[in-house]
Structure formats: C-alpha cells, structure tokens
Design a protein around this motif. Structure first.
Motif, PDB file in Angstrom:
ATOM      1  N   ALA A   1      32.346  35.658  67.480  1.00 28.88           N
ATOM      2  CA  ALA A   1      32.889  35.444  66.137  1.00 28.88           C
ATOM      3  C   ALA A   1      33.479  34.042  66.014  1.00 28.88           C
ATOM      4  O   ALA A   1      33.417  33.432  64.940  1.00 28.88           O
ATOM      5  CB  ALA A   1      33.933  36.503  65.812  1.00 28.88           C
ATOM      6  N   LYS A   2      34.060  33.534  67.137  1.00 36.02           N
ATOM      7  CA  LYS A   2      34.627  32.179  67.105  1.00 36.02           C
ATOM      8  C   LYS A   2      33.553  31.154  66.805  1.00 36.02           C
ATOM      9  O   LYS A   2      33.785  30.196  66.072  1.00 36.02           O
ATOM     10  CB  LYS A   2      35.308  31.852  68.441  1.00 36.02           C
ATOM     11  CG  LYS A   2      36.629  32.535  68.641  1.00 36.02           C
ATOM     12  CD  LYS A   2      37.423  31.902  69.753  1.00 36.02           C
ATOM     13  CE  LYS A   2      36.892  32.299  71.101  1.00 36.02           C
ATOM     14  NZ  LYS A   2      37.712  31.812  72.212  1.00 36.02           N
ATOM     15  N   TYR A   3      32.376  31.325  67.366  1.00 35.20           N
ATOM     16  CA  TYR A   3      31.280  30.381  67.122  1.00 35.20           C
ATOM     17  C   TYR A   3      30.809  30.439  65.673  1.00 35.20           C
ATOM     18  O   TYR A   3      30.458  29.431  65.078  1.00 35.20           O
ATOM     19  CB  TYR A   3      30.113  30.657  68.077  1.00 35.20           C
ATOM     20  CG  TYR A   3      30.454  30.370  69.525  1.00 35.20           C
ATOM     21  CD1 TYR A   3      30.811  29.090  69.923  1.00 35.20           C
ATOM     22  CD2 TYR A   3      30.420  31.384  70.476  1.00 35.20           C
ATOM     23  CE1 TYR A   3      31.124  28.831  71.250  1.00 35.20           C
ATOM     24  CE2 TYR A   3      30.736  31.131  71.800  1.00 35.20           C
ATOM     25  CZ  TYR A   3      31.089  29.850  72.173  1.00 35.20           C
ATOM     26  OH  TYR A   3      31.395  29.591  73.481  1.00 35.20           O
TER      27      TYR A   3
ATOM     28  N   VAL B   1      32.665  31.257  63.041  1.00 37.17           N
ATOM     29  CA  VAL B   1      33.694  30.601  62.231  1.00 37.17           C
ATOM     30  C   VAL B   1      33.576  29.084  62.369  1.00 37.17           C
ATOM     31  O   VAL B   1      33.652  28.342  61.380  1.00 37.17           O
ATOM     32  CB  VAL B   1      35.106  31.092  62.644  1.00 37.17           C
ATOM     33  CG1 VAL B   1      36.191  30.249  61.994  1.00 37.17           C
ATOM     34  CG2 VAL B   1      35.291  32.558  62.285  1.00 37.17           C
ATOM     35  N   ALA B   2      33.366  28.616  63.579  1.00 41.75           N
ATOM     36  CA  ALA B   2      33.225  27.173  63.812  1.00 41.75           C
ATOM     37  C   ALA B   2      31.983  26.623  63.102  1.00 41.75           C
ATOM     38  O   ALA B   2      32.020  25.540  62.519  1.00 41.75           O
ATOM     39  CB  ALA B   2      33.149  26.877  65.306  1.00 41.75           C
TER      40      ALA B   2
END
Length: 168
Positions: A2-4, A6-7
């Motif tokens: 999920a972090k990727y 968002v980034a």
C-alpha cells in the motif's frame, strides 16, 4: 504494498501539477500579448484585501451577441482584432477555435457560467499596500496561448503604463 501505491499516486499528482505549471510558464514567456480594457466594477467591492475584482469591457460585446436570456453554461471564443497598441477590439464570436489567417486577429477563450461571462480570471492579486497603485488600472495585460487560453500577467494604467514597481 500500500505504501508503494500511495507513493506512486503522490508522484503522479506531482507530475501533473508540475506539467501544468510548466505549460503556464511557457504561455507567460511565449504567448502573444493582448490588452483588454477593464470595465467598472461595484466600487464597494473594488478592493477587498490584497486583490481587485475585475470585469472586462469585451464582456458587453459578447453579451450583445448572445441570445436573450444568455445561456447558463457555454464555452466559446471571441475573435478580436489587435490595434497598433495590441488592444483587443471585438469582431465576432465562434463556438469553436477558428482558423485565423490575419496575424492581427486572436481567438480568446471565454466561458459562461451561471449566466456570467468569464475570461481567465475575475480577480488580480497584488502585494500588500499596493491598492492605491492598482486602483489606477485601465487594462488587463494577458498572454494568449495558441488554443486561446488567457493568462493575466499584469494590470496597466492609462496609456498602458506599467503599474507594478517590480516591472519597471
């Protein structure tokens, strides 16, 4: 994972915003200059903080060529002829971007929203304490892109005199 995501979304947003800024900077640097005469606005609303409400005389020419009552929403182009001082003089309206063989003609994009004619902006923001200087404004200085998009770059006084101290 999920972090990727968002980034990636954040990077795409930054890319789109920066592309838009780059495009507008190109219009300001390379767009054709045109001056539009200002029309009076309600003096009680002329100065509110560090901006001035704007209205353009060209709006009355457009309004005169629209059906009565005017449409609630419409986009189009006003074809103007530039005089020797680059002042815009009304010629006609066009629903689409016209081909203009005359180099002294420009197509300026306008839109109608809630019955009100709008150009690039209806306000000009300036430095704090400059209200008296800009109260002398008679013309809006615009840069025009090939697609008719207008960007307000400054206000000018009588005889197109520069008003802003930073542009002397």
């Amino acid at each position: 994972m999920a972090k990727y995501g968002v980034a990636l979304v954040a990077a795409l947003i930054l890319l789109v915003v920066n592309a838009s800024i780059w495009q507008k900077e190109r219009v300001l640097a390379n767009g054709k200059t045109v001056y539009l005469a200002l029309a009076p606005v309600d003096p009680r609303s002329l100065m509110q903080g560090d901006y001035m409400r704007l209205r353009f005389a060209l709006e009355e020419h457009i309004r005169a060529h629209l059906p009565t009552p005017p449409p609630d929403s419409q986009d189009g182009y006003v074809v103007v002829k530039l005089n020797a001082q680059q002042l815009a003089e009304f010629e006609r309206l066009s629903p689409t971007l016209p081909s203009l063989p005359d180099t002294q003609q420009l197509a300026l994009q306008y839109r109608i929203r809630q019955g009100q004619i709008k150009f690039a902006t209806n306000a000009f923001f300036f430095e704090e304490g400059q209200a008296d200087t800009y109260a002398q404004a008679k013309y809006g200085e615009f840069k025009v892109a090939d697609n008719g998009e207008l960007l307000l770059s400054d206000l000018r006084g009588e005889n197109l005199t520069v008003l802003s101290k930073t542009r002397l």
